[in-house]
Design a protein around this motif. Sequence first.
Motif, PDB file in Angstrom:
ATOM      1  N   PHE A   5     -55.792  -9.909 -41.825  1.00 56.83           N
ATOM      2  CA  PHE A   5     -56.745  -8.845 -41.532  1.00 56.83           C
ATOM      3  C   PHE A   5     -56.554  -7.612 -42.411  1.00 56.83           C
ATOM      4  O   PHE A   5     -57.053  -6.537 -42.093  1.00 56.83           O
ATOM      5  CB  PHE A   5     -56.680  -8.457 -40.049  1.00 56.83           C
ATOM      6  N   ASP A   6     -55.868  -7.781 -43.541  1.00 56.13           N
ATOM      7  CA  ASP A   6     -55.736  -6.682 -44.506  1.00 56.13           C
ATOM      8  C   ASP A   6     -57.091  -6.340 -45.113  1.00 56.13           C
ATOM      9  O   ASP A   6     -57.884  -7.234 -45.440  1.00 56.13           O
ATOM     10  CB  ASP A   6     -54.804  -7.086 -45.653  1.00 56.13           C
ATOM     11  N   GLY A 270     -59.359 -23.389 -50.294  1.00 56.11           N
ATOM     12  CA  GLY A 270     -60.587 -23.915 -49.703  1.00 56.11           C
ATOM     13  C   GLY A 270     -60.440 -24.674 -48.420  1.00 56.11           C
ATOM     14  O   GLY A 270     -60.694 -25.876 -48.369  1.00 56.11           O
ATOM     15  N   GLY A 271     -60.021 -24.026 -47.360  1.00 55.19           N
ATOM     16  CA  GLY A 271     -60.119 -24.626 -46.040  1.00 55.19           C
ATOM     17  C   GLY A 271     -58.889 -25.382 -45.584  1.00 55.19           C
ATOM     18  O   GLY A 271     -57.990 -25.678 -46.365  1.00 55.19           O
ATOM     19  N   GLY A 272     -58.856 -25.702 -44.283  1.00 51.98           N
ATOM     20  CA  GLY A 272     -57.795 -26.523 -43.721  1.00 51.98           C
ATOM     21  C   GLY A 272     -56.937 -25.849 -42.688  1.00 51.98           C
ATOM     22  O   GLY A 272     -56.332 -26.524 -41.866  1.00 51.98           O
ATOM     23  N   ALA A 273     -56.836 -24.529 -42.688  1.00 49.32           N
ATOM     24  CA  ALA A 273     -55.981 -23.831 -41.725  1.00 49.32           C
ATOM     25  C   ALA A 273     -56.731 -23.595 -40.422  1.00 49.32           C
ATOM     26  O   ALA A 273     -57.943 -23.458 -40.405  1.00 49.32           O
ATOM     27  CB  ALA A 273     -55.502 -22.508 -42.308  1.00 49.32           C
ATOM     28  N   ASN A 274     -55.989 -23.541 -39.309  1.00 49.35           N
ATOM     29  CA  ASN A 274     -56.653 -23.355 -38.021  1.00 49.35           C
ATOM     30  C   ASN A 274     -55.944 -22.371 -37.099  1.00 49.35           C
ATOM     31  O   ASN A 274     -56.302 -22.263 -35.930  1.00 49.35           O
ATOM     32  CB  ASN A 274     -56.812 -24.697 -37.297  1.00 49.35           C
ATOM     33  N   SER A 275     -54.941 -21.655 -37.603  1.00 52.35           N
ATOM     34  CA  SER A 275     -54.256 -20.695 -36.743  1.00 52.35           C
ATOM     35  C   SER A 275     -53.856 -19.458 -37.534  1.00 52.35           C
ATOM     36  O   SER A 275     -53.675 -19.507 -38.758  1.00 52.35           O
ATOM     37  CB  SER A 275     -53.019 -21.311 -36.092  1.00 52.35           C
ATOM     38  N   GLN A 276     -53.700 -18.368 -36.814  1.00 52.22           N
ATOM     39  CA  GLN A 276     -53.308 -17.099 -37.415  1.00 52.22           C
ATOM     40  C   GLN A 276     -51.932 -17.215 -38.067  1.00 52.22           C
ATOM     41  O   GLN A 276     -51.707 -16.715 -39.168  1.00 52.22           O
ATOM     42  CB  GLN A 276     -53.296 -16.028 -36.318  1.00 52.22           C
ATOM     43  N   LYS A 277     -51.006 -17.884 -37.393  1.00 52.07           N
ATOM     44  CA  LYS A 277     -49.650 -18.029 -37.934  1.00 52.07           C
ATOM     45  C   LYS A 277     -49.662 -18.860 -39.215  1.00 52.07           C
ATOM     46  O   LYS A 277     -49.003 -18.510 -40.197  1.00 52.07           O
ATOM     47  CB  LYS A 277     -48.735 -18.685 -36.904  1.00 52.07           C
ATOM     48  N   GLN A 278     -50.409 -19.957 -39.222  1.00 51.11           N
ATOM     49  CA  GLN A 278     -50.501 -20.789 -40.426  1.00 51.11           C
ATOM     50  C   GLN A 278     -50.981 -19.976 -41.620  1.00 51.11           C
ATOM     51  O   GLN A 278     -50.413 -20.043 -42.713  1.00 51.11           O
ATOM     52  CB  GLN A 278     -51.465 -21.946 -40.194  1.00 51.11           C
ATOM     53  N   ILE A 279     -52.051 -19.221 -41.399  1.00 54.72           N
ATOM     54  CA  ILE A 279     -52.644 -18.464 -42.499  1.00 54.72           C
ATOM     55  C   ILE A 279     -51.685 -17.392 -42.999  1.00 54.72           C
ATOM     56  O   ILE A 279     -51.488 -17.229 -44.209  1.00 54.72           O
ATOM     57  CB  ILE A 279     -53.991 -17.858 -42.064  1.00 54.72           C
ATOM     58  N   ASN A 280     -51.061 -16.668 -42.081  1.00 53.63           N
ATOM     59  CA  ASN A 280     -50.122 -15.628 -42.511  1.00 53.63           C
ATOM     60  C   ASN A 280     -48.902 -16.220 -43.202  1.00 53.63           C
ATOM     61  O   ASN A 280     -48.355 -15.622 -44.129  1.00 53.63           O
ATOM     62  CB  ASN A 280     -49.716 -14.760 -41.320  1.00 53.63           C
ATOM     63  N   ASP A 281     -48.466 -17.408 -42.770  1.00 56.86           N
ATOM     64  CA  ASP A 281     -47.366 -18.084 -43.475  1.00 56.86           C
ATOM     65  C   ASP A 281     -47.777 -18.429 -44.901  1.00 56.86           C
ATOM     66  O   ASP A 281     -47.006 -18.242 -45.853  1.00 56.86           O
ATOM     67  CB  ASP A 281     -46.968 -19.362 -42.725  1.00 56.86           C
ATOM     68  N   ILE A 282     -48.995 -18.948 -45.053  1.00 55.97           N
ATOM     69  CA  ILE A 282     -49.488 -19.279 -46.398  1.00 55.97           C
ATOM     70  C   ILE A 282     -49.562 -18.022 -47.262  1.00 55.97           C
ATOM     71  O   ILE A 282     -49.133 -18.017 -48.423  1.00 55.97           O
ATOM     72  CB  ILE A 282     -50.868 -19.960 -46.313  1.00 55.97           C
ATOM     73  N   LEU A 283     -50.096 -16.946 -46.698  1.00 52.94           N
ATOM     74  CA  LEU A 283     -50.257 -15.705 -47.459  1.00 52.94           C
ATOM     75  C   LEU A 283     -48.915 -15.134 -47.919  1.00 52.94           C
ATOM     76  O   LEU A 283     -48.820 -14.542 -48.996  1.00 52.94           O
ATOM     77  CB  LEU A 283     -50.990 -14.663 -46.604  1.00 52.94           C
ATOM     78  N   ASN A 284     -47.879 -15.309 -47.116  1.00 48.21           N
ATOM     79  CA  ASN A 284     -46.596 -14.670 -47.416  1.00 48.21           C
ATOM     80  C   ASN A 284     -45.573 -15.588 -48.070  1.00 48.21           C
ATOM     81  O   ASN A 284     -44.553 -15.115 -48.568  1.00 48.21           O
ATOM     82  CB  ASN A 284     -46.013 -14.068 -46.129  1.00 48.21           C
ATOM     83  N   ILE A 309     -57.444  -9.368 -31.340  1.00 54.51           N
ATOM     84  CA  ILE A 309     -56.957  -8.865 -30.057  1.00 54.51           C
ATOM     85  C   ILE A 309     -55.644  -9.548 -29.665  1.00 54.51           C
ATOM     86  O   ILE A 309     -54.675  -8.896 -29.269  1.00 54.51           O
ATOM     87  CB  ILE A 309     -58.018  -9.076 -28.958  1.00 54.51           C
ATOM     88  N   GLU A 310     -55.603 -10.888 -29.824  1.00 56.26           N
ATOM     89  CA  GLU A 310     -54.446 -11.650 -29.368  1.00 56.26           C
ATOM     90  C   GLU A 310     -53.260 -11.551 -30.320  1.00 56.26           C
ATOM     91  O   GLU A 310     -52.110 -11.543 -29.895  1.00 56.26           O
ATOM     92  CB  GLU A 310     -54.835 -13.128 -29.203  1.00 56.26           C
ATOM     93  N   GLY A 311     -53.543 -11.506 -31.617  1.00 58.04           N
ATOM     94  CA  GLY A 311     -52.478 -11.415 -32.604  1.00 58.04           C
ATOM     95  C   GLY A 311     -51.794 -12.726 -32.921  1.00 58.04           C
ATOM     96  O   GLY A 311     -50.926 -12.787 -33.789  1.00 58.04           O
TER      97      GLY A 311
END
Length: 347
Positions: A5-6, A270-284, A309-311
């Motif tokens: 969400f940056d 291009g696609g494949g992630a389904n959770s906030q944690k997954q995406i942030n792990d990929i980003l970092n 909201i949930e984080g």
Amino acid sequence: MKDLFDYCRFGDLRLNSRIVRTGLWESEREKTGNLTPEIYDRYENIAASGVGLIITELISLYPRDVFSKYSHTTHFTQFVREAKDLTDLVHVYGVPVFAQLGFVQYNKKTEQNMKIEDLTIDDIRKIQTDFIIAARKIDFAGFDGIQIGLGNYYFLARFINPNFNSREDKYGGNTFNRLRIVLEIIKVIKQTTKLHINCRLNAFDGTTNGMTLEETINIAKLLENHGVDSLQITRPRSPQFFTKENTAKNPLIEATNEIIRNVNIPVILGGGANSQKQINDILNKTDIEFVSMQRPFVYDSSFLVDWQIEGDGISGCKTCNNCYWKKTSTCFINRNPQLNVETNIEF
């Protein structure tokens, strides 16, 4: 630390998050192709959710393409006027929107689904002209950019692929020649519109003599050098969800990361992630800064609101893939995403 969400920059564009929504099929349009209230509502929900960039459902270059019954086309009545209403609506929320443009088959009178080697130079000029005219309409309609479909098994994806292109003229052979049809289109779009140009590329395809990661990197460099503003990396078959463990070792993630290291323009996973944690792990854990999602938005066009909201959000999408195989823009599991009501449906 990067977060999905940056607020961030995407070339000359400002994004409200690192999430890119990529569309696919459009089943809610009228038979004449025109937009319906449901389509406007869906786009407004997505734009208001916290998404960074919206890429539309497929807009087919030709009204009689194999996918045209499941997509928009720039040929339908009042395309520019209705699309301008849509882009104006999305822009209210400060979200840029690209038009996804591509086609699968090239048909000429009685010659259907022509092979690449059978195209004449006049045929190539016809395709290029049609692309440029469509890009002009997209520009008039207020889109911020255009995504040129060079991925999956779309026609231009096959044209630039050595496994499908056996031409022996200046549009076949080496990498530059196979890409020439696209580079010439890009040159004119750059000269005649203000559109951000994004190209959707296969990272690899696994076919004999086909696209390797090395070939894709060479193509990515050529596209950048000829004016492309950003890339989205996919693969021929629709990406499935990544496993929660070892996401950095996923082949598509590894390939996207390697492409990023070889270009200086934004690159979208291009696609494949389904959770906030997954995406942030990929980003970092990688150099990836932008992640595309499609099916989660079909399940619930507003799910990013809950994630903020949930984080620690997880998409309700079950990856049943019926929205893909049945070619709809609606979910077969969650029939009413606004009420978050699931129905038990057997397939």
